[in-house]
Design a protein around this motif. Structure first.
Motif, PDB file in Angstrom:
ATOM      1  N   UNK B 252       0.795  -1.213   0.000  1.00 36.04           N
ATOM      2  CA  UNK B 252       0.000   0.000   0.000  1.00 36.04           C
ATOM      3  C   UNK B 252       0.828   1.263   0.000  1.00 36.04           C
ATOM      4  N   UNK B 253       1.969   1.237   0.685  1.00 34.22           N
ATOM      5  CA  UNK B 253       2.735   2.469   0.841  1.00 34.22           C
ATOM      6  C   UNK B 253       3.989   2.449  -0.006  1.00 34.22           C
ATOM      7  N   UNK B 254       4.751   1.388   0.140  1.00 35.83           N
ATOM      8  CA  UNK B 254       6.064   1.387  -0.488  1.00 35.83           C
ATOM      9  C   UNK B 254       6.069   0.622  -1.799  1.00 35.83           C
ATOM     10  N   UNK B 255       4.873   0.389  -2.356  1.00 32.06           N
ATOM     11  CA  UNK B 255       4.810  -0.250  -3.664  1.00 32.06           C
ATOM     12  C   UNK B 255       5.538   0.563  -4.721  1.00 32.06           C
ATOM     13  N   UNK B 256       5.514   1.902  -4.549  1.00 33.25           N
ATOM     14  CA  UNK B 256       6.148   2.779  -5.530  1.00 33.25           C
ATOM     15  C   UNK B 256       7.661   2.650  -5.560  1.00 33.25           C
TER      16      UNK B 256
END
Lengths: 483, 465
Positions: B252-256
């Motif tokens: 959710x957060x560090x997928x980028x």
């Protein structure tokens, strides 16, 4: 519908036997397997008449494109026929022993039959894998619960070895499956054929190795055979019959069904190596068999040698090779369970399998000798026996493939004769030994098992065409894929 | 969401019920509370909502995780008979209350939408676990385990908090959805480098909770020392919650910034697989074996996390469920057998105590076998499909070597799981018929049958996820 019956009927009866532990387990399981054989026979008759496969398709896990699909065509038909035909004899061979009414023993054999039927019928690759693995559990429990000396360690080795191999098959299957078209992919074997054939030669080579290790351990092929002699020797006779008569055919079936149509480029790279290994197994197994002192161990090595020839023949990927392999699977199954049963009969009466201690049985039991000789001749591949047809076609295909391979593999006929005749001579002929003096005649139940098996040996040798014709269509389809 | 309020209230009320009711009634009451909790959680299905100042989000995924957690807690409560006969030393009311609180913590951990909520959930769960680990207070090993767990756990939580701070410093936001947008919108070069340190520290904190190597050193001792029933709780509820949180954060957060952390997870999962499986193979005690096996299963689940496919969420869910069912059944049989063997054998939790179990207890032997087969990933059990989904996710991301390693390690796994099966079926021992309480029986057979059903027809739950 009929397919489902064939698949689940033994499972249900087996589960009933295991849970309810009824008293008359022998009668229940024997009649169940006979009913199963009749149902299978009807289905095969139908396939033979129409020459069309019978299929059953049902969604299983639609999210990932896995189906519960079964298909009985000419190739599967031979193997389910073998499985259905042999089980009544294997169960019949327990008659009059303490195992006959042992519900767990009988139940495990039926579960085993169900799993093997599933593996031979599966049209979906993961369903195949599912049954391929599942069949291991009943035989493992059977062998380690009822086996002989040192059973725990030996069967554990067998289990670890085979599961280890099939895990490679598992990842290989997933690898190909993920390359099938569509969002959910498909694990249907025929879709996998098309997908796998378009992969690069390099990946096909790796996949061939992954698949072949799994099947080579199951068969077994040199050098993956180290589990086999011990397991065959220590298992109870029926376990050995199941292992050698039917279960190892799951390996050879897997090669025909999956490896040959899927990885033509892989076989182009590794096929020769695999054939060489198989032929080494043929010679190596025969030579060791000649030196064995224990009759059951001798048969174990002879089975190892025979399956090497089957494997070499089918890996030539020719029509003859596959046909011969199928025919030989059938005859080897029949011969080997007959032979193991003879050893079991001798062991029951004399409490020994040592060749040095036996001899002269022909003087007390003529019928046993006759059956034993017929079955052995089938195993030596004498003309007019079923083994001859199979080995002849196999050797022809190997000769066509390469003259040198053919010549080396051809030695098997001589070596096979040496160890089999030695086995006959040491047990049946010669002087009566201390333990064979009181050798009692065959009982009716024992005759009921041995005589039909001997007749099958002869029938298979005299009328091979019915069966060759049965598988012809499906084998042609596979060989056409290779062009 | 109403479930966490209800469960907290039930937990507090439980403390008071303890004045009047005996253990048996409290157990039934707690089961009832959990059943209500499950019902309330299920009612939120398909309602994606934000609560508590947008810090808490219910999605179908979080509901699924909450349901697995509450199911596991339900089974644990059904299987807990306490330890020792006297209520005076075991405090059933406190015990059940703390259990309910920890479930609330676990639910927060799977549904957070704000970093602080993650921290609060983790702390509620962890503090409850420290207490429960040491709850057999006259047992030296239990005390040692609690102290170890507390010291290491507090340290790990500190690291997690430090990580959260750094991430906040870099992005100026605590909200998951904001964070993801900010990270996606900023070019990697202009991102302050301490963001990555923060990510790493957060990972360490969470990996500690799911006992991934090399942060696993507490696991065997704590699992071994804690009363078996809490070991069961720890290896199911805590693990599921930990993985849900880890997965939520990473996807959710560090997928980028996938590429920055994936190698770390990749190697940690391989290391975890090797350490967990190889060490488990050497254990003599079934309890320690299950502890190491729980480490090894963390390794398998980390493979899915590193694959990060669209199907990974459902894979993590399926794997958690199958692992939970099998682990609960295995520990349940372990509890029964070790209780029976206490006083009879020197080491009641060893493989040798299981010898000959099948002779007079075919039912228990069957349940134990199925659970071990499922953990080993043999077809016909839920564990098989769990492995299948994991391997196919990993292949989809072209992760080849870890899968091959995982295959080798599964073979090692088969070795030690079958050691248990060999002991119960093929070794001689004299275990008489073990009395199994009715609740025990129901829970045990529920797990076994569910494992088999999921093994034959995984679609039953797979279509829900």
């Amino acid at each position: 519908m009929n397919l489902l019956f064939i698949l689940f009927f033994p499972l249900l009866i087996g589960a009933y036997l295991l849970i309810a532990k009824p008293k008359h387990a022998f009668i229940i399981s024997l009649s169940a397997t006979i009913l199963e054989a009749i149902a299978t026979g009807f289905m095969l008759y139908k396939i033979n008449e129409t020459l069309l496969p019978i299929t059953f398709i049902q969604d299983w896990i639609p999210e990932v494109g896995i189906q519960f699909s079964l298909k009985a065509d000419g190739i599967s038909g031979i193997l389910i026929g073998l499985c259905a035909l042999l089980l009544p004899f294997i169960i019949g061979s327990t008659s009059n022993t303490e195992k006959a009414n042992h519900a767990q023993y009988q139940g495990l054999m039926l579960l085993m039959q169900s799993a093997m039927m599933g593996a031979f019928l599966a049209k979906d690759a993961f369903l195949f894998y599912f049954f391929f693995e599942a069949s291991l559990l009943p035989i493992y429990f059977l062998a380690s619960k009822f086996g002989g000396e040192n059973k725990s360690a030996i069967t554990f080795k067998f289990l670890l070895y085979t599961i280890f191999g099939s895990l490679f098959l598992f990842i290989g299957l997933i690898f190909v499956y993920l390359r099938t078209p569509g969002a959910t992919h498909s694990a249907d074997i025929e879709t996998l054929y098309l997908t796998a054939r378009n992969l690069s030669a390099e990946s096909q080579g790796y996949l061939f190795m992954a698949f072949f290790i799994a099947f080579a351990i199951k068969m077994p092929i040199f050098p993956f055979h180290t589990w086999q002699p011990d397991t065959y020797t220590t298992s109870p006779s029926q376990g050995t019959m199941l292992l050698s008569g039917i279960m190892l055919k799951m390996g050879t079936y897997g090669v025909i069904r999956l490896i040959i149509p899927m990885f033509p480029l892989g076989i182009a790279i590794w096929g020769n190596t695999a054939i060489v290994l198989s032929i080494i197994g043929v010679i190596y197994g025969s030579i060791i068999a000649i030196q064995q002192k224990d009759a059951k161990r001798l048969l174990a090595y002879s089975s190892f040698a025979h399956v090497g020839l089957i494997s070499a023949g089918m890996l030539t990927q020719s029509f003859d090779g596959i046909q011969g392999a199928l025919y030989q699977m059938l005859s080897h199954g029949i011969n080997v369970i007959g032979l193991f049963f003879v050893i079991e009969i001798i062991e029951r009466r004399t409490k020994s399998r040592e060749l040095a201690q036996l001899g002269g049985i022909t003087q007390s039991s003529y019928a046993l000798t006759v059956c034993f000789i017929i079955l052995s001749l089938g195993s030596v591949a004498l003309p007019l026996t079923n083994g001859f047809i199979g080995e002849f076609i196999l050797l022809k295909s190997i000769f066509d493939y390469s003259l040198i391979f053919g010549v080396i593999a051809g030695i098997t006929i001589i070596l096979g004769a040496v160890y089999t005749l030695r086995l006959i001579q040491k047990t049946m002929f010669g002087n009566v030994s201390r333990i064979t003096t009181e050798f009692s005649k065959l009982t009716l139940e024992e005759k009921m098992v041995l005589i039909p098996l001997s007749i099958f040996v002869l029938l298979g040798g005299i009328f091979p065409n019915a069966i060759l014709h049965f598988s012809e269509e499906s084998v042609t389809q596979i060989t056409q894929l290779l062009k | 969401m109403t479930a966490i309020i209800a469960l907290s209230l039930f937990g507090i009320s439980n403390l008071f019920w303890g004045f009047w009711f005996p253990r048996k009634v409290l157990q039934i009451l707690t089961l009832l509370f959990l059943a209500i909790g499950i019902g309330l959680t299920a009612m939120d299905w398909n309602h994606e909502l934000l609560w508590f100042g947008n810090m808490f989000r219910t999605t179908n995924t979080s509901i699924n995780f909450s349901l697995i957690i509450q199911l596991a807690a339900f089974l644990v409560v059904a299987l807990s008979r306490g330890f020792g006969a006297d209520d005076e030393h075991t405090h059933p009311a406190e015990y059940y209350a703390i259990l309910l609180f920890s479930v609330v913590g676990a639910i927060l951990m799977v549904s957070f939408d704000h970093m602080i909520m993650l921290f609060v959930g983790l702390e509620i769960l962890s503090v409850a676990m420290y207490v429960l680990t040491g709850s057999d207070k006259r047992n030296l090993k239990s005390n040692e385990a609690a102290l170890k767990y507390f010291l290491m756990g507090a340290f790990a939580t500190g690291i997690l908090l430090f990580g959260i701070t750094l991430v906040y410093g870099a992005t100026k936001s605590f909200y998951i959805s904001n964070l993801a947008n900010i990270i996606a919108a900023t070019a990697p070069e202009s991102m302050p480098s301490f963001l990555y340190i923060g990510v790493l520290l957060m990972l360490i904190g969470l990996l500690f909770k799911v006992s991934a190597a090399p942060f696993h050193f507490w696991t065997p001792d704590v699992y071994d020392g804690a009363p078996t029933i809490f070991t069961m709780f720890m290896s199911t509820v805590v693990k599921t919650a930990g993985f849900a949180a880890l997965y939520h954060i990473l996807s959710g957060v560090f997928g980028g910034i996938y590429s920055t952390w994936v190698l770390t997870i990749y190697f940690i999962s391989m290391l975890t697989l090797i350490i967990g499986n190889v060490t488990a193979a050497y254990q003599l005690s079934v309890k320690r074996m299950l502890a190491y096996s729980s480490i090894s299963h963390a390794g398998y689940m980390l493979m899915t996390v590193s694959a990060m496919q669209s199907s990974s969420t459902s894979t993590v869910l399926y794997y958690s469920l199958s692992y939970t069912l099998a682990t609960v059944a295995a520990f349940a049989v372990l509890i029964l057998v070790s209780e029976y063997q206490t006083g009879r054998k020197e080491k009641p939790e060893d493989y040798s105590s299981f010898e000959g179990l099948a002779k007079n207890n075919p039912g228990l032997a069957f349940c134990f076998t199925i659970s071990l087969l499922s953990l080993a990933g043999i077809p016909m059990t839920a564990g098989f499909w769990g492995k299948f989904f994991i391997f196919s996710d990993s292949f989809n991301r072209n992760i080849i070597y870890p899968v091959i390693l995982a295959i080798l390690m599964s073979a090692v796994g088969i070795y030690y799981y079958f050691k248990g099966i060999i002991a119960i079926y093929f070794k001689n021992g004299d275990i008489e018929k073990i009395e199994v309480p009715i609740l025990f029986k129901i829970a045990l057979w529920f797990c076994t049958i569910a494992t088999l059903v999921l093994g034959v027809y995984p679609n039953i739950v797979k279509s829900l996820f």
